[in-house]
Motif scaffolding. Sequence first.
Motif, short mmCIF file in Angstrom:
data_model
loop_
_atom_site.label_atom_id
_atom_site.label_comp_id
_atom_site.label_asym_id
_atom_site.label_seq_id
_atom_site.Cartn_x
_atom_site.Cartn_y
_atom_site.Cartn_z
N SER A 1 22.15 -147.91 35.81
CA SER A 1 22.47 -146.87 34.83
C SER A 1 22.36 -147.42 33.41
CB SER A 1 23.90 -146.37 35.07
OG SER A 1 24.27 -145.45 34.07
N TRP A 2 21.63 -146.68 32.57
CA TRP A 2 21.65 -146.96 31.14
C TRP A 2 22.66 -146.01 30.56
CZ3 TRP A 2 17.48 -147.92 34.07
CH2 TRP A 2 16.84 -149.16 33.88
N ARG A 3 23.53 -146.51 29.69
CA ARG A 3 24.70 -145.73 29.31
C ARG A 3 25.11 -145.99 27.88
NH1 ARG A 3 29.35 -148.78 29.08
NH2 ARG A 3 29.11 -150.93 29.69
N ASP A 4 26.08 -145.16 27.43
CA ASP A 4 26.76 -145.43 26.17
C ASP A 4 28.24 -145.65 26.51
OD1 ASP A 4 27.87 -142.90 26.54
OD2 ASP A 4 26.66 -141.95 24.99
N SER A 5 29.06 -145.76 25.50
CA SER A 5 30.47 -146.10 25.74
C SER A 5 31.23 -145.00 26.48
CB SER A 5 31.18 -146.40 24.42
OG SER A 5 31.14 -145.27 23.58
N PHE B 1 18.98 -145.08 42.91
CA PHE B 1 19.24 -144.05 41.90
C PHE B 1 19.26 -144.68 40.51
CE2 PHE B 1 21.09 -142.39 45.75
CZ PHE B 1 20.72 -141.05 45.73
N VAL B 2 18.80 -143.90 39.53
CA VAL B 2 18.87 -144.29 38.13
C VAL B 2 19.57 -143.17 37.37
CG1 VAL B 2 17.54 -144.74 36.02
CG2 VAL B 2 16.77 -145.68 38.21
N ILE B 3 20.55 -143.54 36.56
CA ILE B 3 21.25 -142.56 35.71
C ILE B 3 21.11 -143.02 34.27
CG2 ILE B 3 23.49 -141.60 35.04
CD1 ILE B 3 24.38 -141.89 37.93
N ILE B 4 20.73 -142.08 33.42
CA ILE B 4 20.69 -142.32 31.98
C ILE B 4 21.73 -141.40 31.38
CG2 ILE B 4 19.30 -142.28 29.88
CD1 ILE B 4 16.83 -142.52 31.76
#
Length: 86
Positions: free
Chosen positions: A28-32, A68-71
């Motif tokens: 997962s690419w994420r923010d805070s 799975f990939v989550i952005i």
Amino acid sequence: PYERDRIEWVTTRIMPASEAPNPYKLVSWRDSFSMDLIPFIREDFKEAVYEWNFHYNHDLRVEEDPDFVIIQVVERYLHVLTWFKQ
């Protein structure tokens, strides 16, 4: 059990206990904002890598070979989705 204090701000690898309901792996690419989502998301994955970075790292995806990939980005940063190109 989930311990928020152990979550690092840049790259976090979480390998939950064996009670994960399936064998799936997540990147997962994420923010805070996702700091508060991690306890809920991690319940469904045997292994997860959370990258706090808006720059898609193709090598990380290939290396981890996730199911799975989550952005995840907050609405005010939706423009960064255009950066996710191979």
